[in-house]
Design a protein around this motif. Structure first.
Motif, PDB file in Angstrom:
ATOM      1  N   ALA A 257      -0.323-107.443  19.726  1.00  0.00           N
ATOM      2  CA  ALA A 257      -0.338-105.995  19.519  1.00  0.00           C
ATOM      3  C   ALA A 257       0.023-105.642  18.081  1.00  0.00           C
ATOM      4  O   ALA A 257      -0.575-104.736  17.475  1.00  0.00           O
ATOM      5  CB  ALA A 257       0.622-105.322  20.490  1.00  0.00           C
ATOM      6  N   GLN A 258       1.003-106.357  17.516  1.00  0.00           N
ATOM      7  CA  GLN A 258       1.390-106.094  16.130  1.00  0.00           C
ATOM      8  C   GLN A 258       0.255-106.427  15.170  1.00  0.00           C
ATOM      9  O   GLN A 258       0.019-105.696  14.198  1.00  0.00           O
ATOM     10  CB  GLN A 258       2.629-106.902  15.781  1.00  0.00           C
ATOM     11  N   ALA A 259      -0.429-107.533  15.417  1.00  0.00           N
ATOM     12  CA  ALA A 259      -1.539-107.919  14.550  1.00  0.00           C
ATOM     13  C   ALA A 259      -2.652-106.872  14.587  1.00  0.00           C
ATOM     14  O   ALA A 259      -3.193-106.479  13.543  1.00  0.00           O
ATOM     15  CB  ALA A 259      -2.073-109.290  14.970  1.00  0.00           C
ATOM     16  N   TYR A 260      -2.990-106.393  15.777  1.00  0.00           N
ATOM     17  CA  TYR A 260      -4.058-105.391  15.877  1.00  0.00           C
ATOM     18  C   TYR A 260      -3.624-104.072  15.246  1.00  0.00           C
ATOM     19  O   TYR A 260      -4.429-103.380  14.626  1.00  0.00           O
ATOM     20  CB  TYR A 260      -4.436-105.179  17.335  1.00  0.00           C
ATOM     21  N   ALA A 261      -2.320-103.749  15.377  1.00  0.00           N
ATOM     22  CA  ALA A 261      -1.821-102.527  14.753  1.00  0.00           C
ATOM     23  C   ALA A 261      -1.944-102.605  13.232  1.00  0.00           C
ATOM     24  O   ALA A 261      -2.212-101.591  12.574  1.00  0.00           O
ATOM     25  CB  ALA A 261      -0.370-102.292  15.163  1.00  0.00           C
TER      26      ALA A 261
END
Length: 661
Positions: A257-261
């Protein structure tokens, strides 16, 4: 006409300049009072006293090279600097009357006169300016003749290191005469070199010189150097910094999720539509009970809602739905790298190697510290169990009141301290007195109760349990239910700090030494004295011992009293660091029995081994699960139950005829 006008203007501008060049006051100010010259240069900023603009004035004063500037800054910081209204000069001032002040020249300390309050104005720096002045004062204090001021300066640098302080710190090192302060200066200079020196080679040298250091300040200095940020790289893009490593989305360092954010924030991916956002969009597009041609009643599953939302997205009414596969595909199209905050690869490589070396030493130190804690706890358990090793291990008497004898010894120490306020003297008196009190109590218990119950373990257990309850209630009636302080002498305060990781309190060291002394005393009594010889004889064969002229009743009484007396001394030692209450014996009776049983009943060396095993196991469990100390007790009991299944006679079992008793 124009030429005449220019001549007049030139004359007008030349006249003040001429006066300025020949102004005797200005000439005298510059030559005779250089301190005042510097202050007048920054007069406007000092008068304004704004934290936003005062920086150049403080720097100019501190870097003027004049030794008197230390007194100027100190007076300014203490709000003792005043300005004379007639000419704007600055002085140190002291009140000399109800409404007058005596002004002192900063340059030579001479008194220039006494002025009424209306002719002088106080310079009042706010807290922010005083903090900036304190930082500027450090460079003067580093070479101050007063050792305490130099130490305070180093404390100030340690709390708030700044690049500007590195040069004066280095300059003060060659002239430092105090060896302790010299060592501190060298250490702080290396730490500041690592953080602030503009030369990479100097930083690397300082890092390598301290590699493996266990100090928290060293590791705290390296951490900002090795701090990283995540950067997203597309096809053909190059990183804009010093790469630490590649990062795979989905791990602890960077979740999916952090990477996509990060991609969304960089404008490289579409915002992921959550289930709540999807359902809200569907509700907003309900028309006549239909959503994108589907009845609302049919949207009772996730797949149906996704299909309806996709239809709306195809019509351009809502953003496209991003599926989990879409997220995975997008993430695979980009490279995620960790970029060091420090641009120099040479520095980060040296810092990483030094920190790794320190971490290894930290782990070793933590293991040593854990071992010392386990040894300390084992000595406490051994001290509490050594008396029980006599009454239970040697005599075979199950004394459930043993913990209360420990409690009685602790309360004896408390009473002595109320009478003798000197803590050292009170402990010296309390130790033999506690032995006498609990020895007498043990003799009384043996004469009144135990002597009638030999070889009847169940009745002995019940009787001594009743005695323990009675002693607890008696202690509550006398001392109350609140914990009572038993203060250790001042020379036992503090801890022996080996380094920033390993430390052990002096009181625990004292208890460890006391445990060794009692081990030696017990062995001496049992091996080298008549009482020990008679005790062993009565324990092994009472009838034969009686036939040899030994009085078994007397030996049993003295042996039980000896074990009880040792428990009383253990109570004094334990009370120095544990709470002294009527229930404190219950905290040690279980561990004492386990220590004797696990070690081997009737063997003092087994008691020592049992204490070491139980103390080490408990500390190990607490280290693995530090948030739940109760778990250590539970796991320890389970471990002992399993252990005695394999070694029912303990670690060191008795051999020969005694083993069969």
């Amino acid at each position: 006409m124009k030429s005449m006008l220019f001549a007049v203007l030139a004359a007008l501008f030349t006249i003040p300049a001429a006066f300025a060049q020949t102004d005797p006051a200005q000439t005298d100010l510059t030559s005779a009072d250089p301190v005042q010259a510097v202050l007048q240069t920054h007069r406007a900023l000092i008068e304004e006293s704004s934290r936003r603009t005062i920086g150049p004035a403080i720097d100019g004063i501190a870097n003027s090279g004049l030794p008197q500037m230390q007194a100027v800054l100190e007076a300014w910081q203490a709000k003792d600097m005043w300005q004379r209204s007639s000419d704007g000069w600055f002085f140190a001032a002291t009140k000399s009357g109800a409404d007058s002040y005596e002004l002192t020249n900063f340059a030579d300390g001479s008194v220039v006169g006494t002025y009424p309050k209306g002719e002088v104005a106080q310079i009042k720096p706010n807290s922010g300016i005083r903090a900036m002045i304190a930082t500027a004062l450090v460079q003067f204090q580093l070479s101050d003749p007063d050792t305490m001021r130099r130490s305070d300066a180093l404390d100030s640098i340690s709390r708030n290191p700044e690049a500007a302080l590195l040069a004066p710190l280095r300059a003060s090192i060659p002239t430092e005469s105090d060896p302790d302060l010299l060592a501190r200066k060298i250490r702080i200079e290396r730490l500041m070199t690592m953080a602030y020196d503009p030369e990479a080679d100097a930083r690397v040298t300082a890092i390598q010189a301290m590699a493996g250091d266990l100090g928290v300040d060293f590791r705290a200095t390296l951490n900002p150097i090795l701090a990283t940020r995540i950067q997203v790289l597309g096809a053909g893009e190059s990183p804009d910094g010093n790469i630490a490593r590649d990062v795979t989305p989905g791990g602890d360092e960077l979740t999916r999720a952090q990477a996509y954010a990060l991609l969304v924030g960089a404008g490289k991916a579409q915002v992921e539509v959550t289930e709540d956002a999807r359902d809200a969009a569907l509700e907003a597009h309900i028309t006549d009970g239909l959503v994108a041609g589907t009845r609302v009643a049919q949207l009772d599953s996730e797949s149906a809602r996704d299909a309806a939302y996709k239809t709306l997205a195809d019509q351009g009414l809502v953003p496209a739905l991003v599926t989990a596969n879409d997220v995975d595909t997008t993430l695979q199209s980009y490279r995620f790298v960790a970029i060091y905050a420090e641009p120099s690869r040479q520095v980060t490589d040296a810092a990483a190697a030094a920190l790794a070396k320190s971490e290894i030493r930290v782990h070793v130190g933590q293991a040593v510290d854990l071992g010392l804690d386990a040894l300390s706890l084992a000595s406490i358990y051994f001290l509490a169990a050594i008396g029980l090793a006599i009454t239970f291990g040697v005599m075979g008497v199950i004394n459930m009141a043993h913990g209360e004898f420990i409690m009685m010894g602790a309360y004896t120490g408390y009473v002595v301290q109320q009478i003798i306020p000197n803590h050292t003297a009170s402990i010296i008196v309390a130790v033999p007195l506690a032995f006498a009190v609990t020895f007498a109590a043990g003799v009384a218990l043996e004469r009144l109760v135990i002597r009638w119950l030999y070889h009847r373990p169940l009745e002995t257990l019940l009787a001594t349990f009743g005695v323990s309850v009675a002693l607890q209630q008696l202690a509550k009636n006398i001392f109350g239910t609140q914990a009572r302080p038993l203060t250790s002498p001042a020379w036992l305060d503090g801890a022996w700090v080996i380094n920033d990781v390993v430390a052990i309190s002096y009181i625990r060291i004292a208890i460890f030494i006391l445990a060794l002394l009692f081990l030696a005393l017990f062995l001496f009594i049992m091996k080298r004295t008549r009482l020990g010889l008679e005790t062993r004889a009565v324990t092994q064969n009472p009838r034969m011992a009686a036939g040899m002229g030994i009085n078994p009743d007397r030996v049993n009484m003295l042996t039980f009293g000896l074990g009880s007396g040792i428990a009383g001394i253990a109570g004094v030692a334990i009370g120095l660091f544990a709470k002294v209450t009527s229930e404190m014996g219950g905290d040690y009776i279980v561990q004492s029995f386990m220590t004797v049983v696990v070690g081997g009943v009737g063997n003092i060396w087994g008691t020592l081994a049992g204490a070491a095993m139980i103390g080490g196991f408990q500390k190990g469990v607490e280290w693995l699960n530090p948030s739940n100390t109760l778990a250590a007790q539970t796991y320890m009991i389970i471990f002992i139950i399993i252990f005695i299944q394999f070694r029912p006679r303990g670690i060191i079992a008795l051999k020969g005829r005694a083993a069969g008793d």
